[in-house]
Design a protein around this motif. Structure first.
Motif: not given
Length: 95
Positions: A48-62
């Motif tokens: 996850m990456w947070a900034d002043e306006t949003s949260l970017r979420i990246e999920c990965s799995s097998a």
């Protein structure tokens, strides 16, 4: 390895990300600061990456079933913590 990403608009991105990480840290390995986070579930990983306006979420799995589980766990917990905002998730394949 399949992966998916979402951007969630919220002015409290860092706060929610840290809250998620503290919660998940009771059961799985987590690293985080105020802007980035990494959660290692047995069935997949979330960054996850947070900034002043949003949260970017990246999920990965097998595989896709594990990816769906990873995504669901993160989204369900986020929705519980941010219930006043009714966050919108638009998941798409990660590039």
């Amino acid at each position: 390895m399949p992966s998916t990403t979402a951007n969630v608009s919220t002015p409290k991105a860092s706060r929610y990300m840290q809250q998620l990480c503290k919660h998940f840290a009771h059961k799985v390995p987590v690293t985080f600061d105020t802007e980035t986070a990494s959660v290692n579930f047995p069935f997949g990983d979330c960054r996850m990456w947070a900034d002043e306006t949003s949260l970017r979420i990246e999920c990965s799995s097998a595989d896709n079933p594990a990816l769906q589980r990873t995504r669901a766990v993160v989204q369900e917990h986020f929705e519980r913590f941010a219930w006043r905002e009714e966050p919108a998730f638009n998941w798409s394949p990660a590039c």
